[in-house]
Design an enzyme around this catalytic site. Sequence first.
Site, short mmCIF file in Angstrom:
data_model
loop_
_atom_site.label_atom_id
_atom_site.label_comp_id
_atom_site.label_asym_id
_atom_site.label_seq_id
_atom_site.Cartn_x
_atom_site.Cartn_y
_atom_site.Cartn_z
N GLY A 58 0.79 -1.13 0.12
CA GLY A 58 -0.16 0.05 -0.04
C GLY A 58 0.75 1.23 -0.04
CD GLU A 70 1.40 -9.09 0.48
OE1 GLU A 70 1.35 -10.24 0.81
OE2 GLU A 70 0.47 -8.50 0.29
CB CYS A 120 -20.88 7.17 -24.96
SG CYS A 120 -22.63 7.88 -24.96
#
Length: 407
Positions: free
Chosen positions: A227, A268, A338
């Site tokens: 993180g 990690e 769109c």
Amino acid sequence: MQLTDNNYYIGKQKVEGLCEQFGSPLYVYDATVIRERIAELKEGIGKYENADFFYAIKANYNPSLVKEIIGQGLGIDAVSVEEVHMALHCGATPDRILYTGNNMTDKEMTEVHELGVLLNIGSLSRLEKYGRAFSGSRVSIRFNPNIGIASHETNITGGADSKFGISFKNVEKVKEIAKEHNLQIVGIHQHIGSGWLRLREPILALDVILDIATQFEGLEFVDVGGGFGVPYRPEESRLDMNTLGMQIDRRFESFCETYGAHPVLRFEPGRYIVAESCFLLTQVNTIKESISRKIIVGTDTGMNHLVRTAMYGSYHPITNISNPDGMFQEYDITGNICECSDFFARDRMMHEVRDNDILSIGVAGAYGASMASNYQLRGLPTEILVDGDDVQVIRKRETFEDLLARF
């Protein structure tokens, strides 16, 4: 990307020239930045001699990038069976992969186990199923430390209402299930969220997971997740990696003294390694004024290629590389999809944008191409990797024939 003589360069390659050569839109990666970020991690938070790093492959699974990262000595953090297979394809050995599946099926559990990859289990019910199926096996346990932090609320993976991990209150229940099925718990894991730049919450969560770890004998590793954030906005500061490293090192050494052993300390990082290595180039094809007199810039890419702004409201720096000396004006930068949410920026001050200018959307290497889709039957863009003088196409532009072949 550096500005030199009114032109932007990546290494020795002129960025606008890359777009002319390979077309637009175009994902451009810099191998040098990937190596620099890995070195920063190892020097900053890898001070502990048994520190180890597993790349969160979900951040970007392009095989050329994954092979480079594995070549730098990192293992792979996988969250799907397909990611496990990609890691093996790119040269990772089973012992250098950790599978942290979320709400995994019995089929996935069995397939990963038979591949020889360690499972990191985050629910009591799945741990029970694993124990019944594979009595006597090794396993890692993901705990929820009841602490969460991230760059956006949807990226918080710890805390009272999180779907991830086993509650820190259920340590004894985990031990009971393990004992019943003769499971060997070799790792303890946590992950509190993605993209954080503060240190307080990660350190608090570390204290919780180390307290949990003291209650398990024979651990081979303690995995504190990842993180680690990077600055997207100009006012954001870089993560203080050295201070974080010293705080982690001091606490882990104290834990080891109490524990009587020195398990591997595992991290990690995904975003931190690849995010800043990449930018998405796109060509301006429409400039118009809205009823409220906003200047709206339309481009040849969209949320199908980079969904983070539409999904999270994320900020990405945007540079007009074709007109670096233009007068600053305020623009809304939009895509060609769109959908009303197909924006890359609103009310953004930029150098004057002209028709056919090339814009660079920065910090796009993490959760950019890996979250891209074929929405509205649009193909994925070319991806290239620049490594010094070498430029390599690492994914070809998709055609309609490529898409049709899937059906």
